[in-house]
Write a protein that holds these residues in place. Structure first.
Motif, PDB file in Angstrom:
ATOM      1  N   THR A 127      -4.380  -2.628  16.619  1.00 17.27           N
ATOM      2  CA  THR A 127      -4.064  -3.645  15.626  1.00 17.27           C
ATOM      3  C   THR A 127      -3.852  -4.991  16.312  1.00 17.27           C
ATOM      4  O   THR A 127      -3.738  -5.079  17.543  1.00 17.27           O
ATOM      5  CB  THR A 127      -2.795  -3.287  14.837  1.00 17.27           C
ATOM      6  N   LYS A 143      -3.474   2.650  15.309  1.00 19.73           N
ATOM      7  CA  LYS A 143      -3.578   3.278  13.999  1.00 19.73           C
ATOM      8  C   LYS A 143      -4.846   4.126  13.960  1.00 19.73           C
ATOM      9  O   LYS A 143      -5.779   3.875  14.712  1.00 19.73           O
ATOM     10  CB  LYS A 143      -3.633   2.217  12.897  1.00 19.73           C
ATOM     11  N   LEU A 196      -7.803   0.786   7.532  1.00 21.09           N
ATOM     12  CA  LEU A 196      -7.287   0.817   6.161  1.00 21.09           C
ATOM     13  C   LEU A 196      -5.975   1.594   6.048  1.00 21.09           C
ATOM     14  O   LEU A 196      -5.364   1.619   4.980  1.00 21.09           O
ATOM     15  CB  LEU A 196      -8.322   1.441   5.216  1.00 21.09           C
ATOM     16  N   TYR A 197      -5.542   2.208   7.121  1.00 20.22           N
ATOM     17  CA  TYR A 197      -4.349   3.055   7.097  1.00 20.22           C
ATOM     18  C   TYR A 197      -3.096   2.213   6.865  1.00 20.22           C
ATOM     19  O   TYR A 197      -2.856   1.237   7.582  1.00 20.22           O
ATOM     20  CB  TYR A 197      -4.235   3.806   8.419  1.00 20.22           C
ATOM     21  N   ARG A 198      -2.307   2.585   5.874  1.00 20.16           N
ATOM     22  CA  ARG A 198      -1.123   1.805   5.501  1.00 20.16           C
ATOM     23  C   ARG A 198       0.190   2.459   5.918  1.00 20.16           C
ATOM     24  O   ARG A 198       1.266   1.961   5.566  1.00 20.16           O
ATOM     25  CB  ARG A 198      -1.097   1.587   3.981  1.00 20.16           C
ATOM     26  N   GLY A 229      -0.679   7.274   3.744  1.00 13.92           N
ATOM     27  CA  GLY A 229      -1.213   6.092   4.403  1.00 13.92           C
ATOM     28  C   GLY A 229      -2.698   5.885   4.171  1.00 13.92           C
ATOM     29  O   GLY A 229      -3.233   4.814   4.465  1.00 13.92           O
ATOM     30  N   CYS A 230      -3.351   6.903   3.629  1.00 16.81           N
ATOM     31  CA  CYS A 230      -4.803   6.847   3.414  1.00 16.81           C
ATOM     32  C   CYS A 230      -5.167   6.578   1.957  1.00 16.81           C
ATOM     33  O   CYS A 230      -6.319   6.803   1.544  1.00 16.81           O
ATOM     34  CB  CYS A 230      -5.444   8.154   3.872  1.00 16.81           C
ATOM     35  N   MET A 248      -5.918   4.043   0.168  1.00 17.98           N
ATOM     36  CA  MET A 248      -6.997   3.125  -0.187  1.00 17.98           C
ATOM     37  C   MET A 248      -8.330   3.849  -0.306  1.00 17.98           C
ATOM     38  O   MET A 248      -9.147   3.533  -1.183  1.00 17.98           O
ATOM     39  CB  MET A 248      -7.075   1.977   0.818  1.00 17.98           C
ATOM     40  N   HIS A 296      -7.667  -4.892  -1.691  1.00 12.36           N
ATOM     41  CA  HIS A 296      -6.472  -4.289  -2.288  1.00 12.36           C
ATOM     42  C   HIS A 296      -5.254  -5.201  -2.125  1.00 12.36           C
ATOM     43  O   HIS A 296      -4.419  -5.283  -3.025  1.00 12.36           O
ATOM     44  CB  HIS A 296      -6.184  -2.943  -1.639  1.00 12.36           C
ATOM     45  N   PHE A 297      -5.139  -5.816  -0.966  1.00  9.32           N
ATOM     46  CA  PHE A 297      -4.011  -6.679  -0.637  1.00  9.32           C
ATOM     47  C   PHE A 297      -4.521  -8.002  -0.089  1.00  9.32           C
ATOM     48  O   PHE A 297      -5.560  -8.023   0.590  1.00  9.32           O
ATOM     49  CB  PHE A 297      -3.108  -6.008   0.410  1.00  9.32           C
ATOM     50  N   ARG A 330      -1.966  -8.369  -3.302  1.00  9.76           N
ATOM     51  CA  ARG A 330      -2.182  -7.869  -4.650  1.00  9.76           C
ATOM     52  C   ARG A 330      -2.552  -8.960  -5.649  1.00  9.76           C
ATOM     53  O   ARG A 330      -3.276  -8.707  -6.608  1.00  9.76           O
ATOM     54  CB  ARG A 330      -0.926  -7.132  -5.137  1.00  9.76           C
TER      55      ARG A 330
END
Length: 389
Positions: A15, A21, A25-27, A63-64, A66, A294-295, A297
C-alpha cells in the motif's frame, strides 16, 4: 472454486503507506507492516493464513465485500478476473506452506502531481494543501515515499524476483517514483525479466525517456493503463492538475509503440456516468475498463436519487457492457450519518480550486437538481467543517 479467490495464495499489495494487503480492493485490516516486518514473514503470518482458511471454508471475508457487490451487479469482479488469469496456479490453494508470491502490486508511496476528485492524501501527496483548506487538517499525513526510509525493501524484492511472474506499478504516480526503474534494470541484468509481465496505472501526464521504453522491451509483456475519466474540460476538472491536450498526446505516443498493450481505466462516478457515450466515442478502438467507484461514497453512482439514476440509464444503456454499470447503479444507496454529500464536498472544493461543477457538467447538474439531491440531510453544506469526517 465458486467462492475462493486465488489472490491470497499468489499475490500481495504494497500500500502507499507501507503495509501489505491481499488485494487493492481489500477493505479489512492490513496483513502486516512492511516497515516493521519482512515481506515473507507477513506472507507466512497468521493474518494471511486466516484469510486463506476463510476462503477454504467457503466464507466471504468482510474485507472482500467490493467483489461480492460487483458480482451481484453482474460485473466481472477482480476476484473472477484474477482466478481466470492465474488458473495455472490453482494448485497453490492446497499448499500447507504457500510458496512466495508470484504477483506483486507495488505502491511505493503517494507521490503524485495531480489532485483527482475521487482521491485524497491517502493516495496523492498533492492533495494535502486542499485538505487543510477544506477540513482544517490533512486527513492522511504520511510520507510521500515510504520506501525512502525503508531501503531494505529493494533487497527483499530482489530475493523473490526469481519466482515473480507479474508486477503492477501504481501509486501515487509510478512514473514519478524513479527508484522502481532500478528494480526493473536488476530484473533484466539477472535474466528474470523475460519471465515477468509488468503493468502500470498512470495518470498519463508523464512521458518517460526512450531508455525506459527500451527497458520495457526486455520483459515478457508490458501493459500501460491510463486513468482517464472524461474528455476535455470534464477530464481536467476530475483530474485536477492535468491538461487534456498533453495527456492525449502522451496517450497516442504510447500507442505508437507496438510492443506495449494500452488500456484505459475509466472510474465511473457521479461526475461522469452521464457522459460515458462521448467518452467511449473519443477512445473508439481502445480497450476500456470501467472501474466502479465505491468510495468516497458521495461520488458513488448508487447514491444518486432514483430520478437521476433513470436519466443516466436512459443515456448509457446502449453502450457496450453498460448493463453491469446500470445494475450496480440501481443497487440500494449506502449512506449513513457520517457520510458527507456530493454538493457539500464538491462546492467547497470548487471554491478552493476556483472551479465550477455547475458549468463544467451543466446538463447533469440540472438533472441532479431536478432529482432533489439537495433535499437529503447529508447535502447540508454546514457539515463541512474540521473533524466532520
Amino acid at each position: 472454486m465458486d467462492k475462493i479467490c486465488i489472490l491470497p495464495w499468489i499475490h500481495t499489495e504494497f500500500t502507499t503507506e507501507g503495509t501489505a494487503k491481499p488485494c487493492c480492493l481489500y477493505r479489512g485490516d492490513p496483513m502486516g507492516n512492511l516497515k516493521e516486518e519482512s515481506l515473507l514473514d507477513i506472507w507466512h503470518g497468521e493474518k494471511y493464513n486466516d484469510l486463506r482458511q476463510q476462503f477454504l471454508d467457503g466464507k466471504q471475508p468482510k474485507g472482500c465485500a467490493m467483489c461480492w457487490q460487483n458480482e451481484d451487479a453482474g460485473y466481472k469482479s477482480k476476484r473472477l478476473q484474477d482466478n481466470e488469469k492465474f488458473i495455472s496456479h490453482w494448485q497453490k490453494t492446497q499448499e500447507n506452506v504457500p510458496s512466495p508470491p508470484v504477483y506483486l502490486d507495488l505502491k511505493f508511496g503517494t507521490l503524485c502531481n495531480l489532485k483527482c476528485r475521487s482521491c485524497g492524501s491517502v493516495n496523492s501527496s498533492s492533495w494535502k494543501t486542499d485538505e487543510k483548506l477544506i477540513y482544517g487538517r490533512v486527513l492522511d499525513n504520511k510520507d510521500a515515499l515510504w520506501v525512502k526510509k525503508n531501503p531494505d525493501i529493494w533487497d527483499e524484492l530482489d530475493k523473490i524476483m526469481h519466482t515473480v511472474e507479474h508486477m503492477d506499478f501504481t501509486g501515487g504516480e509510478p512514473f514519478m517514483i524513479e527508484q522502481h526503474f532500478d528494480l526493473l534494470r536488476h530484473a533484466v541484468e539477472s535474466g528474470y525479466a523475460k519471465n515477468i509481465s509488468i503493468h502500470y496505472n498512470t495518470n498519463g501526464t508523464i512521458r518517460p525517456p526512450k531508455e525506459i521504453f527500451d527497458l520495457w522491451k526486455e520483459f515478457k509483456h508490458c501493459e500501460v493503463m491510463f486513468s482517464i475519466d472524461g474528455t476535455f474540460k470534464k477530464f481536467e476538472y476530475i483530474r485536477s492538475g492535468a491538461v487534456w491536450d498533453e495527456v492525449w498526446a502522451n496517450f497516442n505516443h504510447f500507442k505508437s509503440h507496438e510492443f506495449l498493450s494500452i488500456q484505459i481505466c475509466h472510474t465511473v462516478s457521479i461526475f461522469n456516468a452521464y457522459y460515458l457515450e462521448e467518452f467511449v466515442n473519443q477512445f473508439e478502438g481502445t480497450n476500456i475498463y470501467f472501474n466502479l467507484l465505491h468510495f468516497p461514497r458521495q461520488y458513488c453512482i448508487r447514491n444518486m436519487p432514483d430520478y437521476c439514476k433513470e436519466k443516466v440509464r436512459e443515456k448509457i444503456i446502449n453502450i457496450p457492457n453498460a448493463d453491469a454499470i446500470v445494475n450496480f447503479m440501481m443497487q440500494e444507496a449506502e449512506f449513513d450519518h457520517l457520510d458527507l454529500g456530493f454538493f457539500p464536498v464538491t462546492e467547497k472544493l470548487d471554491k478552493v480550486r476556483e472551479e465550477d461543477y455547475s458549468k463544467t457538467f451543466a446538463e447533469f447538474y440540472e438533472i441532479l437538481i431536478d432529482g432533489g439531491i439537495r433535499n437529503r440531510p447529508w447535502e447540508n453544506p454546514d457539515l463541512i467543517r474540521a473533524g466532520s469526517i
